[in-house]
Design an enzyme around this catalytic site. Structure first.
Site, PDB file in Angstrom:
ATOM      1  N   TYR A 170     -11.872 -16.524  12.338  1.00 52.72           N
ATOM      2  CA  TYR A 170     -12.876 -16.135  13.254  1.00 52.72           C
ATOM      3  C   TYR A 170     -13.357 -17.519  13.710  1.00 52.72           C
ATOM      4  CZ  TYR A 170     -13.440 -11.114  11.869  1.00 52.72           C
ATOM      5  OH  TYR A 170     -13.348  -9.796  11.796  1.00 52.72           O
ATOM      6  N   ARG A 347      -9.851  -2.179  -1.058  1.00 58.64           N
ATOM      7  CA  ARG A 347      -9.055  -1.061  -1.102  1.00 58.64           C
ATOM      8  C   ARG A 347      -9.181  -0.016  -2.182  1.00 58.64           C
ATOM      9  NH1 ARG A 347      -3.534  -4.236  -0.208  1.00 58.64           N
ATOM     10  NH2 ARG A 347      -4.914  -5.553  -1.541  1.00 58.64           N
TER      11      ARG A 347
END
Length: 404
Positions: A170, A347
């Protein structure tokens, strides 16, 4: 002294948490118009009701060009009411809420956003097939002020924690990586120069919010590509951030959304599913040898970042969040014994939102996520990020139930 119970209450800066578990920021795919939806609220309430202490809302952009793509929320007055509704819903269930405050930089899709992306240096974007332009001094001043404004808005909305995104290539991360930052001004060259934006943003946000919220940062243990942040460099960046004293904790992550995403995820590499979910130009590119090389393969091992994270733990005193393939209760207990203050899970909670309640009650000792990573392409395909395996299992179970 005995290690703390991972399910015991604790603090994060000025914030009280009911336990030491964190739902890590994982893109939700539930804001088709850049606004909080009922679906987004439900997405976060599921792991909150399942026992997590802190849930993190992903990809809250500080500026329009800082979105990964046009559906992402830009934090501002027009999105404040929805964000407040989300925070209130989480608080009503007894948990705390974090907002991942970020600027996607070169990971932003300028074509989707309708605004050119910016990065440390000029580079081609595989997402938009456009050139990403280098950020100017004016851009960096504007972006820093945007971080401050977004943080203030999130505090007004009732968010407890502000997670500054400094990893995954980013914008801030693109300055840290020497292979992405070829500048010759005060923002490039030495590590101290490349870390200037990260430190500037952390300081400005802390000065704005004081002790009204906890301020953390997601940082890189290793970017996983040549020219990225190495473990040695990541540790030095962490030392600088710690010495500045503006952050309450660091979340230790890795990989690059732009250069090597599978370094973060490990396990299955769903190339075909990813290609099917992408626009045609990207889809075709992913099916070439170069595209397939982008989706590298890494075997899954439990707590795969632990070895690198232990170096950070040994050399830093700031509270740390361990992230990366945590699915077992014994791993969480080991993290506490190792001196980590929090464990972050992604997850595993997407597969089983109620996992933590079952671990705490002794009904399970580990999650059932198989690390196939088929959840990753659902980010782009809709109707929102989800576990395809869970849906398949549910459908199979439903088929065996008596019909009434």
């Amino acid at each position: 002294m005995a290690a703390p119970d991972v399910f015991s209450p604790t603090t994060l800066g000025p914030v009280r948490l009911r336990n030491r578990t964190v739902k890590a920021a994982t893109f939700e795919g539930r804001t088709p118009y850049g606004q909080v939806t009922d679906e987004l609220v439900d997405y976060h309430l599921a792991p909150v009701r399942g026992g997590v202490g802190l849930t993190t809302v992903a990809y809250l952009a500080v500026a329009p060009e800082g979105r990964t793509h046009r559906e992402v929320i830009v934090v501002g007055d027009d999105t404040l009411p929805g964000l407040a509704r989300l925070a209130d819903a989480v608080h009503a269930e007894g948990a705390a809420i974090a907002g991942q405050v970020g600027h996607a930089g070169p990971v932003a899709n300028g074509r989707s956003n309708g605004v050119p992306a910016i990065a440390a240096s000029r580079m081609p974007s595989p997402l938009s097939m456009q050139l990403v332009r280098p950020a100017s001094e004016a851009d960096l001043t504007r972006v820093t002020k945007a971080y401050v404004a977004a943080s203030r808005t999130l505090v007004r909305a009732g968010f407890d924690v502000l997670e500054l995104h400094m990893a995954h290539s980013y914008l801030i991360s693109s300055f840290l990586a020497p292979g992405l930052n070829r500048r010759r001004d005060r923002w490039g060259g030495s590590l101290e120069n490349r870390a200037r934006l990260a430190r500037q943003v952390a300081r400005a946000v802390r000065e704005e919010v004081g002790d009204e919220a906890a301020v953390t940062a997601k940082v890189s243990l290793s970017d996983g590509f040549k020219g990225g942040v190495t473990t040695d460099a990541g540790l030095e960046v962490a030392r600088l951030l710690e010495a500045d004293g503006h952050l309450d904790a660091l979340q230790l992550s890795g990989g690059s959304s732009l250069m090597n995403p599978m370094y973060l995820f490990r396990g299955g590499t769903p190339v075909e599913e990813f290609a099917a979910a992408m626009p045609l130009p990207v889809r075709l590119g992913m099916r070439t040898p170069v595209g397939r090389g982008f989706m590298k393969s890494y075997d899954f091992t439990e707590a795969y970042f632990r070895d690198k994270a232990l170096r950070f733990r040994e050399e830093l005193s700031i509270p740390l969040m361990l992230l990366g393939g945590i699915t077992k209760l014994e791993t969480m207990e080991q993290a506490m014994a190792d001196g980590f203050q929090y464990v972050a899970m992604g997850r595993a909670l997407l597969r089983e939102p109620d996992l933590l309640n079952r671990l705490q009650a002794g009904r399970s000792v580990e999650g059932v996520c198989i690390h196939c990573n088929r959840c990753m392409p659902t980010i782009y395909a809709g109707p929102g990020t989800h576990c395809p395996v869970a849906l398949e299992v549910t459908a199979g179970r439903d088929a065996t139930l008596p019909q009434t």
